[in-house]
Scaffold this motif. Structure first.
Motif, PDB file in Angstrom:
ATOM      1  N   GLN A 185      -3.503  -1.689   0.987  1.00  0.00           N
ATOM      2  CA  GLN A 185      -4.281  -2.184  -0.142  1.00  0.00           C
ATOM      3  C   GLN A 185      -4.403  -3.705  -0.138  1.00  0.00           C
ATOM      4  O   GLN A 185      -5.509  -4.243  -0.225  1.00  0.00           O
ATOM      5  N   SER A 244      -8.983  -3.055   0.388  1.00  0.00           N
ATOM      6  CA  SER A 244      -9.736  -1.898  -0.101  1.00  0.00           C
ATOM      7  C   SER A 244     -10.335  -2.260  -1.459  1.00  0.00           C
ATOM      8  O   SER A 244      -9.691  -2.069  -2.498  1.00  0.00           O
ATOM      9  N   ALA A 301      -4.823   2.447  -1.767  1.00  0.00           N
ATOM     10  CA  ALA A 301      -5.133   2.780  -0.376  1.00  0.00           C
ATOM     11  C   ALA A 301      -3.858   2.698   0.464  1.00  0.00           C
ATOM     12  O   ALA A 301      -2.827   2.193   0.022  1.00  0.00           O
ATOM     13  N   GLU A 302      -3.946   3.212   1.692  1.00  0.00           N
ATOM     14  CA  GLU A 302      -2.805   3.122   2.597  1.00  0.00           C
ATOM     15  C   GLU A 302      -2.414   1.667   2.830  1.00  0.00           C
ATOM     16  O   GLU A 302      -1.240   1.320   2.852  1.00  0.00           O
ATOM     17  N   GLY A 330       0.817  -1.202   0.000  1.00  0.00           N
ATOM     18  CA  GLY A 330       0.000   0.000   0.000  1.00  0.00           C
ATOM     19  C   GLY A 330       0.854   1.256   0.000  1.00  0.00           C
ATOM     20  O   GLY A 330       2.079   1.209  -0.114  1.00  0.00           O
ATOM     21  N   ARG A 331       0.170   2.414   0.154  1.00  0.00           N
ATOM     22  CA  ARG A 331       0.869   3.701   0.128  1.00  0.00           C
ATOM     23  C   ARG A 331       1.493   4.055   1.472  1.00  0.00           C
ATOM     24  O   ARG A 331       2.331   4.950   1.552  1.00  0.00           O
ATOM     25  N   SER A 332       1.096   3.377   2.523  1.00  0.00           N
ATOM     26  CA  SER A 332       1.587   3.722   3.857  1.00  0.00           C
ATOM     27  C   SER A 332       3.089   3.458   3.964  1.00  0.00           C
ATOM     28  O   SER A 332       3.602   2.465   3.431  1.00  0.00           O
TER      29      SER A 332
END
Length: 263
Positions: free
Chosen positions: A154, A170, A151-152, A136-138
């Motif tokens: 995913q 997500s 998503a943060e 994810g993006r986190s």
């Protein structure tokens, strides 16, 4: 083993011959009625659990890259014949058989299990799967993807016993495993995992389970057959041995007596 070629607007075509022609010729193995395609637009070679796509002088793209000659393809790849999109799928949709028993979906993993990136800046990088991996993006994700569409958190890839399961955390974006859209699926060695244009493949050495040898059934007794008599046990000593033992005892007694009476 065979694969499926999914083209929008027509039934999936089975790729199950050593050599198959793809084109606009109605006599082709995979007939694509689409303007701009050549009579024989591409060839597919099947063999030894591998699939090769060959361009024969016409535009053919695999995952956005044009191929000049041949390319090795796998389930989950996006293909373009000219401007016609297609997708290669596994023969069966990925299941979720995570029972504790030994079944068809059970795999004995040996050594390291990794998730290898096929796209992006980290292409070729392998992420070792110990317990779980989050995509994810986190910045806290083990596999961070700098894409605002994601998503943060995913995707989550995790071990469940001797199984490896991926979940789409997500569902706004579609997750695909071996070309099939799903929200949760079991991954096997060679499975391709896709989210948007991001692709990963699961690599893991595995050991096939050896078949269990069943004991041979005992022959049934014939009710009319007379059981053989048990053989008699042999005596501990023979008659000759008993006589020799008795003589030795008597002789030893006489010698003892003579030694006692002698002055």
């Amino acid at each position: 083993m065979h694969w499926l070629l999914q083209v929008p607007g027509q039934p999936a075509a089975a790729i199950d011959k050593p050599l198959m022609r793809i084109g606009s010729d109605p006599g082709s193995d995979v007939y694509l009625a689409y303007p701009g395609l050549a009579a024989t637009h591409a060839l597919v070679h099947c063999g030894n659990q591998c699939l090769w796509l060959e361009a024969v002088g016409h535009p053919v793209h695999v995952n956005g890259r044009r191929i000049r000659s041949k390319a090795l393809i796998r389930p989950g790849d996006d293909l373009h014949f000219g401007s016609l999109p297609a997708r290669l799928q596994s023969a069966n949709a990925p299941g979720l058989d995570t029972g504790s028993g030994v079944g068809a979906g059970t795999v004995n993993f040996q050594g390291r299990v990794v998730l290898r990136a096929l796209t992006g800046a980290d292409v070729g990088r392998a992420y070792a799967l110990m317990n779980s991996l989050c995509l994810g993006r986190s910045v806290l994700s083990e596999i961070r993807i700098d894409d605002l569409a994601l998503a943060e958190r995913q995707l989550l890839v995790q071990r469940q016993g001797n199984h490896i399961v991926v979940k789409n955390l997500s569902p706004v974006l579609e997750m695909r495993v071996d070309g099939w859209g799903c929200t949760e699926a079991q991954l096997l060695p060679g499975s391709q995992l896709c989210i948007e244009q991001h692709r990963y493949v699961l690599e893991a050495p595995c050991l096939e389970l050896a078949p269990v040898d069943e004991p041979a059934p005992e022959p049934e007794a014939d009710p009319l057959e007379v059981p053989a008599p048990m053989p008699a046990k042999a005596p501990f000593f023979s008659k000759t041995q008993w006589l020799l033992l008795a003589s030795a005892i008597i002789l030893s007694g006489l010698i003892t007596l003579l030694l006692t009476l002698s002055p």
